[in-house]
Motif scaffolding. Structure first.
Motif, PDB file in Angstrom:
ATOM      1  N   GLN A 167       3.501   6.863   5.033  1.00 29.84           N
ATOM      2  CA  GLN A 167       4.477   6.599   3.617  1.00 29.84           C
ATOM      3  C   GLN A 167       5.722   6.630   3.719  1.00 29.84           C
ATOM      4  O   GLN A 167       6.096   8.138   4.245  1.00 29.84           O
ATOM      5  N   PHE A 176       3.009   0.796  -8.358  1.00 28.63           N
ATOM      6  CA  PHE A 176       3.677   1.340  -6.760  1.00 28.63           C
ATOM      7  C   PHE A 176       4.754   1.168  -6.728  1.00 28.63           C
ATOM      8  O   PHE A 176       5.642   0.673  -6.674  1.00 28.63           O
ATOM      9  N   PRO A 197       9.164  -4.260   2.340  1.00 25.30           N
ATOM     10  CA  PRO A 197       8.212  -3.131   1.630  1.00 25.30           C
ATOM     11  C   PRO A 197       7.747  -1.828   2.229  1.00 25.30           C
ATOM     12  O   PRO A 197       6.700  -2.695   2.477  1.00 25.30           O
ATOM     13  N   THR A 198       7.599  -0.686   2.219  1.00 27.16           N
ATOM     14  CA  THR A 198       6.738   0.246   2.366  1.00 27.16           C
ATOM     15  C   THR A 198       6.154   0.768   1.735  1.00 27.16           C
ATOM     16  O   THR A 198       7.267   1.798   0.533  1.00 27.16           O
ATOM     17  N   PHE A 199       4.780   0.623   1.185  1.00 21.09           N
ATOM     18  CA  PHE A 199       4.434   1.490  -0.162  1.00 21.09           C
ATOM     19  C   PHE A 199       3.698   2.560  -0.227  1.00 21.09           C
ATOM     20  O   PHE A 199       3.580   3.625   0.984  1.00 21.09           O
ATOM     21  N   ARG A 222       1.923   5.714  -2.117  1.00 14.52           N
ATOM     22  CA  ARG A 222       0.242   6.102  -3.329  1.00 14.52           C
ATOM     23  C   ARG A 222      -0.421   5.417  -4.452  1.00 14.52           C
ATOM     24  O   ARG A 222      -1.273   4.937  -4.043  1.00 14.52           O
TER      25      ARG A 222
END
Lengths: 111, 114
Positions: free
Chosen positions: A2, A88, A99-101, A103
């Motif tokens: 993440q 998020f 885009p990197t999400f 948790r």
């Protein structure tokens, strides 16, 4: 892995209170976005803040960005039961703007 | 409001079967993503298209997954053969990369492989 991590994982408040969620990320970003998800379906884009911006407002939402600390916060003022959802953050890096999400933070607003 | 349309909404299939998920991005958007969401892994990027060209599918198991964009109105994600560990919600999203706008997500396809 993440890129972003939200904190806290879960938040429970009463209607009318403010809700603050934090997001940390690891590498330099182009922008950071916040999304809301209700009941495990369809993320909804809330707000985007660019790397050269420090604060942004949209209605009852206020987002801040601290690139020196690689962190962002989302403040929801005067919360409503309808704000109950997962929130998020998503950081976009490089030329791809992928885009990197994280948790997510699960927010429950009690009426 | 313009929306991203995903079909089917729900899919239950037996292990070993082929599964095809479809996405209609918003007209004019040049960027399309496929994400998978599970409780354990959260949201994982599977594939990324810019102007219909695949730019990043490093998050996708190549032996069984494939993603294509045969035209600007259709993106597909195919799993063959499917396995129980593929059970997840699969999201398609589209947008204009590098603008001040975020991405629009579809409602997802909930896949259950039994």
């Amino acid at each position: 892995s993440q890129q972003g991590e939200e904190d806290p994982q879960a938040l429970s408040i009463q209607e009318g209170e403010n809700a603050t969620m934090n997001c940390s990320y690891k590498t330099s970003i182009n922008n950071l976005q916040w999304y809301r998800q209700n009941s495990g379906r369809g993320l909804v884009h809330l707000i985007l803040i660019r790397s050269n911006e420090r604060e942004k407002h949209s209605g009852r939402l206020r987002v801040t960005l601290d690139t020196s600390k690689k962190s962002s916060s989302l403040l929801i003022t005067a919360s409503r039961a309808a704000d109950t959802a997962s929130y998020f953050c998503a950081s976009a890096t490089g030329g791809s703007y992928i885009p990197t999400f994280g948790r997510g933070t699960s927010l429950i607003v009690h009426p | 409001d313009a929306r991203v349309t995903q079909t089917p909404r729900d899919k239950v299939t037996e292990m070993g079967q082929e599964v095809t998920m479809r996405c209609q991005p918003i007209l004019g958007h040049n960027t399309v993503f496929w994400y998978r969401q599970t409780m354990m892994q959260g949201l994982e990027l599977l594939a990324y298209f810019r102007n219909r060209a695949p730019l990043d599918d490093s998050g996708m198991p190549k032996d069984r997954f494939s993603a294509e964009m045969p035209d600007a109105t259709l993106a597909t994600l195919k799993i063959q053969p499917s396995e129980p560990r593929d059970s997840a919600v699969y999201f398609c999203a589209s947008g204009l990369a590098g603008t001040g706008y975020g991405y629009t997500f579809g409602s997802g396809t909930r896949l259950t492989v039994v």
